[in-house]
Design a protein around this motif. Structure first.
Motif, PDB file in Angstrom:
ATOM      1  N   GLY A   2       0.781  -1.227   0.000  1.00 37.80           N
ATOM      2  CA  GLY A   2       0.000   0.000   0.000  1.00 37.80           C
ATOM      3  C   GLY A   2       0.812   1.276   0.000  1.00 37.80           C
ATOM      4  O   GLY A   2       0.317   2.347   0.376  1.00 37.80           O
ATOM      5  N   GLU A   3       2.058   1.204  -0.456  1.00 32.99           N
ATOM      6  CA  GLU A   3       2.922   2.383  -0.451  1.00 32.99           C
ATOM      7  C   GLU A   3       2.779   3.226  -1.715  1.00 32.99           C
ATOM      8  O   GLU A   3       3.506   4.199  -1.899  1.00 32.99           O
ATOM      9  CB  GLU A   3       4.385   1.962  -0.277  1.00 32.99           C
ATOM     10  N   GLY A   4       1.868   2.858  -2.580  1.00 29.97           N
ATOM     11  CA  GLY A   4       1.659   3.626  -3.793  1.00 29.97           C
ATOM     12  C   GLY A   4       0.739   2.892  -4.749  1.00 29.97           C
ATOM     13  O   GLY A   4       0.508   1.683  -4.604  1.00 29.97           O
ATOM     14  N   SER A   5       0.209   3.618  -5.714  1.00 32.13           N
ATOM     15  CA  SER A   5      -0.637   3.016  -6.746  1.00 32.13           C
ATOM     16  C   SER A   5       0.230   2.592  -7.919  1.00 32.13           C
ATOM     17  O   SER A   5       1.419   2.944  -7.987  1.00 32.13           O
ATOM     18  CB  SER A   5      -1.680   4.024  -7.219  1.00 32.13           C
ATOM     19  N   THR A   6      -0.361   1.848  -8.849  1.00 28.87           N
ATOM     20  CA  THR A   6       0.406   1.452 -10.035  1.00 28.87           C
ATOM     21  C   THR A   6       0.836   2.687 -10.821  1.00 28.87           C
ATOM     22  O   THR A   6       1.921   2.715 -11.406  1.00 28.87           O
ATOM     23  CB  THR A   6      -0.429   0.531 -10.945  1.00 28.87           C
ATOM     24  N   ILE A   7       0.000   3.729 -10.789  1.00 26.28           N
ATOM     25  CA  ILE A   7       0.316   4.953 -11.537  1.00 26.28           C
ATOM     26  C   ILE A   7       1.489   5.690 -10.905  1.00 26.28           C
ATOM     27  O   ILE A   7       2.446   6.068 -11.586  1.00 26.28           O
ATOM     28  CB  ILE A   7      -0.920   5.883 -11.604  1.00 26.28           C
ATOM     29  N   SER A   8       1.439   5.905  -9.574  1.00 23.10           N
ATOM     30  CA  SER A   8       2.508   6.653  -8.908  1.00 23.10           C
ATOM     31  C   SER A   8       3.835   5.902  -8.939  1.00 23.10           C
ATOM     32  O   SER A   8       4.892   6.499  -9.143  1.00 23.10           O
ATOM     33  CB  SER A   8       2.115   6.952  -7.458  1.00 23.10           C
ATOM     34  N   LEU A   9       3.774   4.588  -8.760  1.00 26.67           N
ATOM     35  CA  LEU A   9       4.997   3.784  -8.789  1.00 26.67           C
ATOM     36  C   LEU A   9       5.581   3.721 -10.196  1.00 26.67           C
ATOM     37  O   LEU A   9       6.806   3.717 -10.363  1.00 26.67           O
ATOM     38  CB  LEU A   9       4.718   2.372  -8.259  1.00 26.67           C
ATOM     39  N   ALA A  10       4.704   3.667 -11.199  1.00 22.53           N
ATOM     40  CA  ALA A  10       5.168   3.643 -12.588  1.00 22.53           C
ATOM     41  C   ALA A  10       5.882   4.949 -12.935  1.00 22.53           C
ATOM     42  O   ALA A  10       6.904   4.949 -13.628  1.00 22.53           O
ATOM     43  CB  ALA A  10       3.991   3.420 -13.529  1.00 22.53           C
ATOM     44  N   LYS A  11       5.357   6.069 -12.434  1.00 22.01           N
ATOM     45  CA  LYS A  11       5.974   7.364 -12.707  1.00 22.01           C
ATOM     46  C   LYS A  11       7.382   7.446 -12.133  1.00 22.01           C
ATOM     47  O   LYS A  11       8.265   8.067 -12.715  1.00 22.01           O
ATOM     48  CB  LYS A  11       5.111   8.491 -12.125  1.00 22.01           C
ATOM     49  N   GLU A  12       7.603   6.804 -10.996  1.00 22.26           N
ATOM     50  CA  GLU A  12       8.912   6.836 -10.352  1.00 22.26           C
ATOM     51  C   GLU A  12      10.002   6.256 -11.236  1.00 22.26           C
ATOM     52  O   GLU A  12      11.146   6.709 -11.215  1.00 22.26           O
ATOM     53  CB  GLU A  12       8.879   6.069  -9.025  1.00 22.26           C
ATOM     54  N   ILE A  13       9.648   5.221 -11.994  1.00 22.48           N
ATOM     55  CA  ILE A  13      10.654   4.556 -12.835  1.00 22.48           C
ATOM     56  C   ILE A  13      10.406   4.806 -14.318  1.00 22.48           C
ATOM     57  O   ILE A  13      10.950   4.111 -15.169  1.00 22.48           O
ATOM     58  CB  ILE A  13      10.690   3.040 -12.547  1.00 22.48           C
ATOM     59  N   ASN A  14       9.555   5.798 -14.596  1.00 21.68           N
ATOM     60  CA  ASN A  14       9.295   6.223 -15.967  1.00 21.68           C
ATOM     61  C   ASN A  14       8.804   5.082 -16.855  1.00 21.68           C
ATOM     62  O   ASN A  14       9.355   4.806 -17.920  1.00 21.68           O
ATOM     63  CB  ASN A  14      10.557   6.859 -16.580  1.00 21.68           C
ATOM     64  N   THR A  15       7.760   4.417 -16.408  1.00 20.36           N
ATOM     65  CA  THR A  15       7.144   3.365 -17.215  1.00 20.36           C
ATOM     66  C   THR A  15       5.627   3.533 -17.145  1.00 20.36           C
ATOM     67  O   THR A  15       5.131   4.499 -16.578  1.00 20.36           O
ATOM     68  CB  THR A  15       7.578   1.965 -16.735  1.00 20.36           C
ATOM     69  N   ALA A  16       4.904   2.598 -17.721  1.00 24.37           N
ATOM     70  CA  ALA A  16       3.442   2.685 -17.763  1.00 24.37           C
ATOM     71  C   ALA A  16       2.824   1.899 -16.609  1.00 24.37           C
ATOM     72  O   ALA A  16       3.386   0.901 -16.150  1.00 24.37           O
ATOM     73  CB  ALA A  16       2.928   2.152 -19.092  1.00 24.37           C
ATOM     74  N   ALA A  17       1.648   2.361 -16.165  1.00 23.69           N
ATOM     75  CA  ALA A  17       0.972   1.713 -15.044  1.00 23.69           C
ATOM     76  C   ALA A  17       0.609   0.270 -15.368  1.00 23.69           C
ATOM     77  O   ALA A  17       0.634  -0.600 -14.481  1.00 23.69           O
ATOM     78  CB  ALA A  17      -0.287   2.501 -14.675  1.00 23.69           C
ATOM     79  N   ASN A  18       0.273  -0.014 -16.634  1.00 23.39           N
ATOM     80  CA  ASN A  18      -0.109  -1.390 -16.990  1.00 23.39           C
ATOM     81  C   ASN A  18       1.072  -2.350 -16.876  1.00 23.39           C
ATOM     82  O   ASN A  18       0.891  -3.551 -16.653  1.00 23.39           O
ATOM     83  CB  ASN A  18      -0.702  -1.424 -18.399  1.00 23.39           C
ATOM     84  N   ILE A  19       2.296  -1.829 -17.025  1.00 18.02           N
ATOM     85  CA  ILE A  19       3.483  -2.674 -16.865  1.00 18.02           C
ATOM     86  C   ILE A  19       3.636  -3.076 -15.404  1.00 18.02           C
ATOM     87  O   ILE A  19       3.914  -4.243 -15.080  1.00 18.02           O
ATOM     88  CB  ILE A  19       4.742  -1.955 -17.380  1.00 18.02           C
ATOM     89  N   VAL A  20       3.455  -2.110 -14.503  1.00 20.84           N
ATOM     90  CA  VAL A  20       3.518  -2.421 -13.071  1.00 20.84           C
ATOM     91  C   VAL A  20       2.428  -3.426 -12.710  1.00 20.84           C
ATOM     92  O   VAL A  20       2.657  -4.366 -11.948  1.00 20.84           O
ATOM     93  CB  VAL A  20       3.375  -1.137 -12.235  1.00 20.84           C
ATOM     94  N   SER A  21       1.233  -3.233 -13.274  1.00 14.58           N
ATOM     95  CA  SER A  21       0.126  -4.171 -13.012  1.00 14.58           C
ATOM     96  C   SER A  21       0.484  -5.588 -13.462  1.00 14.58           C
ATOM     97  O   SER A  21       0.171  -6.562 -12.776  1.00 14.58           O
ATOM     98  CB  SER A  21      -1.141  -3.704 -13.741  1.00 14.58           C
ATOM     99  N   SER A  22       1.162  -5.683 -14.609  1.00 15.35           N
ATOM    100  CA  SER A  22       1.545  -7.010 -15.109  1.00 15.35           C
ATOM    101  C   SER A  22       2.581  -7.655 -14.197  1.00 15.35           C
ATOM    102  O   SER A  22       2.572  -8.869 -13.986  1.00 15.35           O
ATOM    103  CB  SER A  22       2.081  -6.914 -16.542  1.00 15.35           C
ATOM    104  N   TRP A  23       3.472  -6.848 -13.622  1.00 17.00           N
ATOM    105  CA  TRP A  23       4.461  -7.382 -12.674  1.00 17.00           C
ATOM    106  C   TRP A  23       3.762  -7.938 -11.430  1.00 17.00           C
ATOM    107  O   TRP A  23       4.136  -9.003 -10.930  1.00 17.00           O
ATOM    108  CB  TRP A  23       5.442  -6.289 -12.245  1.00 17.00           C
ATOM    109  N   VAL A  24       2.759  -7.210 -10.963  1.00 20.46           N
ATOM    110  CA  VAL A  24       2.020  -7.656  -9.778  1.00 20.46           C
ATOM    111  C   VAL A  24       1.335  -8.992 -10.055  1.00 20.46           C
ATOM    112  O   VAL A  24       1.369  -9.912  -9.229  1.00 20.46           O
ATOM    113  CB  VAL A  24       0.978  -6.593  -9.351  1.00 20.46           C
ATOM    114  N   LYS A  25       0.722  -9.102 -11.237  1.00 22.17           N
ATOM    115  CA  LYS A  25       0.045 -10.355 -11.609  1.00 22.17           C
ATOM    116  C   LYS A  25       1.040 -11.518 -11.661  1.00 22.17           C
ATOM    117  O   LYS A  25       0.757 -12.616 -11.175  1.00 22.17           O
ATOM    118  CB  LYS A  25      -0.638 -10.205 -12.969  1.00 22.17           C
TER     119      LYS A  25
END
Length: 248
Positions: A22-45
């Motif tokens: 719960g330290e961030g959303s897929t959008i905020s975390l994606a912005k940190e590493i300059n990628t897309a939120a859907n990529i972070v979502s795929s990593w979580v899956k």
């Protein structure tokens, strides 16, 4: 040679665990590493499905037979899951190849075997690729450290095509990937609004290329730093070994 990874296993695990805690959303975390939120979502899956091993680096490229591709495509068309779901189900590192297989199948283009080190990709027969697919191919290639060979294999086109499309994209952006049948009007022939839109698009493209170059330079610096540390450790170990030998 295996496919290169833009993000390390450690970084992916860090981002995923922060999301799950719960330290961030897929959008905020994606912005940190300059990628897309859907990529972070795929990593979580992937993490939820396979744990930390989901991000292990493969040193060989996978082999995909035409029968396997057809099985995945039919599974998707029959409602078996999203592209990401099927990538996890069939242990495919990215959903992009599945999208491409579905496009080919729906266009009645024969799916072919992909066996690394097999047929010569430089001599592979080319196929017609529209602008949208060229953009997808180029972005996949850039996301995977400009691995032209693997990109050509996955999207069933030639190495030369991928190389040229990436080059044109770097120079002119998405406009460079269009076909040449239409003649684009010169800047002096368009109205002020259209001209401003063109200039804005060009600036955005230049920024994207600058960010890509910066990432590659950072990666190069990291490699140099690691090598320097390794060499320093080797020298230190040699000195310690010599001291130990003298004491004996």
């Amino acid at each position: 040679m295996g496919r290169k990874n833009k993000y390390s296993k450690e970084l992916k695990l860090s981002i995923v665990k922060r999301y799950l805690e719960g330290e961030g959303s897929t959008i905020s975390l994606a912005k940190e590493i300059n990628t897309a939120a859907n990529i972070v979502s795929s990593w979580v899956k992937k993490y939820n499905a396979f744990g930390e091993s989901a991000f292990d680096i493969s040193h060989t490229n996978a082999s995909y037979t035409k029968n396997f591709k057809k099985q995945v495509v039919l599974d998707y068309l029959n409602g078996g899951g999203s592209y990401d779901d099927l990538a996890i189900k069939y242990h495919i590192p990215s959903s992009s190849p599945i999208k491409n297989w579905v496009k080919l199948y729906n266009s009645h283009i024969e799916l072919k075997d992909y066996i690394p080190g097999g047929e010569d990709i430089y001599m592979a027969k080319s196929r017609k690729v529209n602008k949208e697919e060229r953009i997808e191919i180029v972005k996949y290639c850039l996301e995977h450290d400009m691995d032209y060979k693997t990109t050509a294999k996955l999207f069933e086109t030639t190495y030369a095509n991928v190389f040229n499309w990436v080059k044109k994209y770097k120079e002119k952006g998405e406009d460079g990937l269009g076909d040449k049948r239409g003649c684009r009007k010169g800047d002096e022939e368009v109205d002020e609004v259209t001209l401003l839109k063109r200039q804005l698009k060009q600036k955005e493209h230049e920024l994207e290329m600058a960010q890509l170059e910066l990432k590659l330079l950072k990666k190069l610096e990291e490699i140099k730093r690691r090598r320097s540390i390794e060499q320093a450790n080797m020298k230190l170990n040699m000195k310690q070994s010599k001291k130990s030998a003298k004491k004996r």
